[in-house]
Design a protein around this motif. Structure first.
Motif: not given
Lengths: 593, 462
Positions: B448-452
């Motif tokens: 999810e961090e990557d996506i953000q």
């Protein structure tokens, strides 16, 4: 003294009076090691474990008077040996980075002292038998090495050494047998590799081998003492699966035999294992691991021997009362070594050039797996896991098809899964486990009574989905009913969220059995509740667009093995949410009625 | 024995010469054969006994007769004289000059067969090589010391791809250049010329050693050529501390020469007539790549092989794939769509990638992005398949956005210019640009961090 008559690749014809079949010989100026495989009138045929380049007819040959044997004693763990048990780290000190031919180096370090503690029953006058425990040596922090009386020796103790530090060559006890002969017992003994070591009796194992890999443990379990095969085309991730097993299996000792495979894979183990900790003992993994390496560029004949060298060492630790896992990568290369020698001998090829005895040799090798009562009254096991490298990924080729009949657990790797980077790329359609009925008891006692039932449900969802996908590919997704589409969605959840497991993810690399079951339970319950909602009229899209789908897919790397409560809570929140949706639809459908 | 010449031929067949025994010929020994015109041929002892010696003649036994053939045993295996002067030179398969310059004279002489490297002495390859090609750097990273073959087919641009790798390969933070060993077996004159002019125009010619055996040269020499070339590479890497990039083309010609000899010898054939030892024989070549502890240099090996009738299960690519650390597969379909380099993404693989990328080498998100691109692209290919059956109008919105993703992926990510050099950061940013065409809930391989951080989902695009 004999002499070389003919050199034909790794096969050398020699003339040496009184040589026996199976005896080891040293050949030529370089002293190449070999083994007699055939006697023909005055001549003997030798398969040589080292390259025969520069060997000439007329060079001298000497017999060593014993068959190919291994040294069994303290100092094996953490080591890397070549196909005939020469220590490769020691060889590196002696000959640099290349393996010089004709080196003769003992497997066990002769200098190193080990602290030996005699067993309580070792007193003069006591009778000892083969397999009895003479004493112990703390080899590594995790493994206590039990010094065994060699099978075949027995008698009355007439002299014995007190507790203290000894080198492996020092005599620890003298036994006098019924004939009055005296046997000297040392910290190690030798055993011929082609003879299985004796045990008291076989037992029926009920203990699953837990590897922390969900598709293996939950879906296609293997028992301690069992036999399994991992066939797969190149690039399907065989090595990765085997390394994961070597890392995380709940065995006491792990032996990795690199038979005709890449050198870098063994280096990978040598470099990474010392930094990893065993999840079961908390000690560095290397303390329970050792390796046999005959890489693909090393001589072919030693490849044939390496499998037997490995399994004999595995049996030795089994006889001490340990659970041993031996991973053989790859049995196809071993079979090819057989084929090469057979071809040069001019033996009649049967299938794809393999000799007729391929199947019986394979069966005899796998038969050395098993869980047993040792001669000293303990229990131990050898689990054999063999990789198979079928040419072109064709499972009908001889090595794969014969292996499939012998083993009980079959972990079939699939190229399409690997191409989509679905790892471990183990096919849920082609794999099978004949141990499920016995593993079921353990899971019921230790994890959950419904394990077997839940496992079947998940597998049946996967099979249904495969069929539905065929329909979709013919007529498109519109032809499916909502329930069928939900089955497809759930199967995808199982594939992405459960079966797929990342070896590189710190949290996901090892998945404890409790967590495996909790995850299975959440996905199946989500499927069941979803199904109920759909019958109430909830559109499938409303369910698939819930953000919880991607949360379920990520729960494997979100919750650690020690976070079962959080995982439980995650489930509870989800059920609450679904209950709310149900309440909505239940009321509307009532109004409609 | 070097001085003695024997006249003891008993039979000749194809490339095999049968001699009377008794000369104490050693296995693998080099022999020189003089015919009645005085021409010298080269050969090697492949079987020896007290009664009979079998020699494999590189130039074939044509025009030899039994009476007037003299054989001299040279007491040594095939050896190569090694010196830094080899750089910039062209040799044949046994190390004789082809560029009409004097032979190499040196006190350093090595047997071309080498000796197997002790696995315990190897160092695990970990350093990322940037080739500037997105499909390689981003999805199948090349690591220093890796053996990564190119599986190609006739008419596909494998030579251009190999030349581009040679031109552009570098470590992101290391200025030291690669030294190149180029080995060509049974290739056409024009292919050799292509490489030669490539090396010339990119100014690396002084750092290249070439070993060539052209299509009209004796085929048996192909069996020794890769060994000669790798002996030179080992010297350059481990004694002169160079990082060596070895390009071998075409391994299929090598295997065919091996099959020819095996058949003549009467070896039991296994698949498609290739001998059972093809695997071990190929491994002897491929496994000479790698890194060694406490040595500065390295050998990175890029063998090129053409798959007979594009069949990846053919014994040559099949056995190669079991030995090498991955493969770059070229696709005829992409090539016919004029996409260069036509790298067929799903079956391509780099096994060493996992340890040479990520936070310490490239960028933290690299492993996950690569996995996501793979998974999304295969999903998209399924959707495209479905569209070809039921028509694209019938597809769901989601499937259609995947098809759009695949088109963009092929035209922007796979497709790149022959002179276009993309840094790994550019490749990763491009990956995110493409992944942003897909909704975030479809991306389960990234965090999810990557996506953000990197994902800029614009639902209007989907």
């Amino acid at each position: 003294m004999g002499k070389v008559i003919e050199v034909n690749g790794p096969l050398v014809t020699i003339q040496l009076p009184n040589i026996r079949n199976g005896e080891q010989v040293r050949i030529g100026k370089l002293g190449l090691m070999g083994e007699v495989i055939n006697l023909r009138e005055a001549n003997a045929l030798v398969q040589v474990y080292e390259s025969t380049d520069s060997l000439q007819p007329g060079e001298h040959v000497e017999g060593l008077g014993k068959p190919l044997s291994v040294e069994l004693g303290p100092g094996l763990l953490g080591q890397i040996f070549d196909g005939i048990q020469r220590p490769l780290k020691k060889i590196m000190e002696l000959s640099g980075e290349q393996v010089i031919r004709g080196l003769s180096v003992a497997a066990l370090d002769r200098e190193q002292l080990w602290h030996f503690v005699p067993s309580a029953n070792i007193v003069s006058g006591e009778n000892l038998h083969g397999g009895d425990i003479l004493g112990t040596v703390q080899e590594t922090e995790t493994i206590q090495h039990r010094i065994l009386v060699p099978p075949g020796s027995q008698g009355e103790i007439i002299k014995h050494a007190p507790e203290g530090d000894y080198a492996v060559e020092e005599v620890l006890a003298h036994l006098k047998d019924a004939q009055g002969r005296v046997h000297e017992l040392k910290m190690y003994h030798e055993w011929p590799v082609r003879t299985p070591r004796p045990y008291h009796s076989r037992t029926q194992s009920e203990q699953p081998l837990i590897t922390g890999q969900r598709i293996l443990d939950t879906f296609f379990p293997l028992l301690k003492g069992g036999k399994a095969a991992i066939p797969g085309p190149f690039g399907a991730g065989k090595t990765m699966v085997q390394q994961q097993i070597a890392r995380w299996a709940n065995a006491d000792i792990v032996l990795y035999v690199g038979c005709g495979e890449r050198g870098n894979e063994l280096v990978d183990i040598l470099e990474t294992f010392p930094q990893l900790t065993d999840p079961h003992s908390g000690h560095p993994l290397m303390e329970r691991t050792f390796l046999v390496a005959n890489t693909s560029n090393m001589p072919v004949v030693a490849r044939e021997a390496s499998i037997y060298v490995g399994v004999t060492m595995a049996e030795y630790f089994r006889d001490q009362g340990y659970d041993v896992v031996m991973v053989a990568d790859s049995t196809s290369r071993w079979a090819e070594a057989l084929r090469e020698v057979a071809g040069r001998l001019g033996q009649m090829p049967v299938e794809e050039g393999y000799p007729a005895y391929l199947a019986s040799r394979l069966a005899a090798f796998y038969e050395r797996a098993g869980s047993i009562n040792t001669l000293s009254g303990d229990t131990g096991s050898v689990t054999l896991i063999g990789a198979v490298s079928p040419p072109g990924g064709d499972f009908s080729e001889p090595v794969t098809s014969h292996t499939k009949e012998i083993i009980r657990t079959f972990w079939a790797l699939s190229k399409p899964l690997a191409d989509a980077r679905h790892y471990p790329a183990i096919s849920w359609i082609e794999s099978f486990s004949g141990y499920e009925s016995r593993a079921k008891q353990w899971w019921a006692d230790h994890i959950d009574p419904s394990w077997s039932h839940r496992r079947k449900q998940a597998l049946s969802l996967l099979t249904q989905a495969d069929e539905l996908e065929r329909i979709v590919n013919l007529v498109g997704p519109e032809a499916l009913s909502s329930t069928q589409r939900w089955v497809l969605e759930s199967a995808n959840l199982i594939k992405d969220g459960l079966l797929q497991q990342s070896a590189l993810d710190e949290i996901d690399s090892y998945c404890a059995p409790e967590k495996q079951f909790a995850m299975l339970e959440i996905i199946l319950r989500f499927h069941e509740m979803g199904q109920e909602l759909i019958t109430l009229g909830t559109p499938v899209e409303q369910l698939t667009q819930l953000p919880d789908n991607s949360k379920i897919r990520r729960m494997k790397s979100t919750f650690g093995n020690d976070q079962s409560e959080q995982l439980q809570e995650f489930g509870n929140n989800l059920w609450e949410k679904l209950d709310k949706i149900r309440a909505e639809y239940a009321s509307t459908s009532e109004i409609a009625r | 024995m070097k001085q003695l010449e024997y006249r003891h031929v008993t039979a000749a067949r194809g490339s095999l010469l049968f001699l009377k025994g008794g000369a104490h010929a050693a296995l693998g020994e080099r022999v020189s054969i003089r015919d009645k015109e005085g021409t010298i041929r080269n050969g090697q002892v492949i079987r020896t006994s007290e009664k009979m010696v079998l020699v494999q003649v590189f130039e074939s036994t044509n025009n030899l007769d039994i009476e007037n053939t003299w054989v001299r045993y040279l007491d040594t295996p095939f050896e190569l004289a090694l010196s830094p002067d080899m750089l910039g030179r062209v040799f044949n398969g046994i190390g004789e000059p082809r560029d009409s310059r004097p032979p190499i004279v040196s006190s350093v002489v090595r047997s071309v067969n080498g000796a197997p490297v002790n696995p315990a002495a190897r160092a695990y390859p970990r350093e990322f090589i940037q080739t500037g090609i997105s499909t390689i750097d981003g999805l199948n990273s090349l690591i220093r010391g890796q053996k990564l073959p190119i599986f190609s087919g006739s008419g596909l641009p494998h030579n251009r791809l190999a030349a581009q790798i040679v031109r552009q390969a570098k470590l992101p933070d290391d200025a030291s250049n690669f030294v190149i060993v180029f080995a060509a077996m049974g290739v056409s004159h024009s292919d050799t010329h292509f490489f030669q002019s490539e090396f010339e125009s990119s100014g690396v010619l002084r750092n290249v050693v070439m070993f060539t055996n052209l299509a009209n040269d004796p085929p048996m020499e192909r069996l020794i050529l890769p060994r000669t070339a790798l002996t030179a590479a080992e010297y350059l890497a481990y004694e002169l501390d160079h990082h060596v990039l070895v390009v071998i083309t075409d391994m299929t010609n090598y295997a065919e020469a091996l099959r020819e000899v095996a058949t003549e010898k009467g070896d039991v054939p296994s698949r498609k007539g290739y001998p059972g030892y093809l695997y071990s024989d190929l491994a002897e070549i491929y496994e000479r790549a790698g890194r060694i502890q406490n040595r500065h240099g390295s050998i990175t090996l890029i063998p090129i092989l053409s798959m007979p009738s594009d069949d990846i299960t053919h014994p040559i690519p099949d056995l190669t794939g079991y030995i090498t650390e991955g493969q770059i597969v070229l696709s005829r379909e992409l090539n016919s769509m004029s996409i260069y380099p036509p790298v067929n993404v799903p079956p391509s693989l780099s096994r060493l990638m996992k340890d040479g990328i990520g936070r310490d080498y490239t960028r933290d998100d690299h492993p996950r992005v690569a996995s996501q691109l793979y998974s999304s692209y295969t999903r998209a290919l399924e959707a495209r398949n479905l569209a070809s059956i039921i028509g694209s109008e019938e597809l769901s919105q989601r499937d259609q956005s995947f098809i759009k993703f695949a088109n963009a992926f092929e035209n922007q990510f796979i497709q790149q210019g022959e002179d276009e050099e993309r840094s790994i950061i550019e490749t990763l940013d491009l990956s995110w640009e493409l992944l942003s065409r897909l909704p975030p809930e479809e991306l389960s391989r990234v965090t999810e961090e990557d996506i953000q951080k990197y994902h800029s989902w614009d639902s209007s695009l989907g």
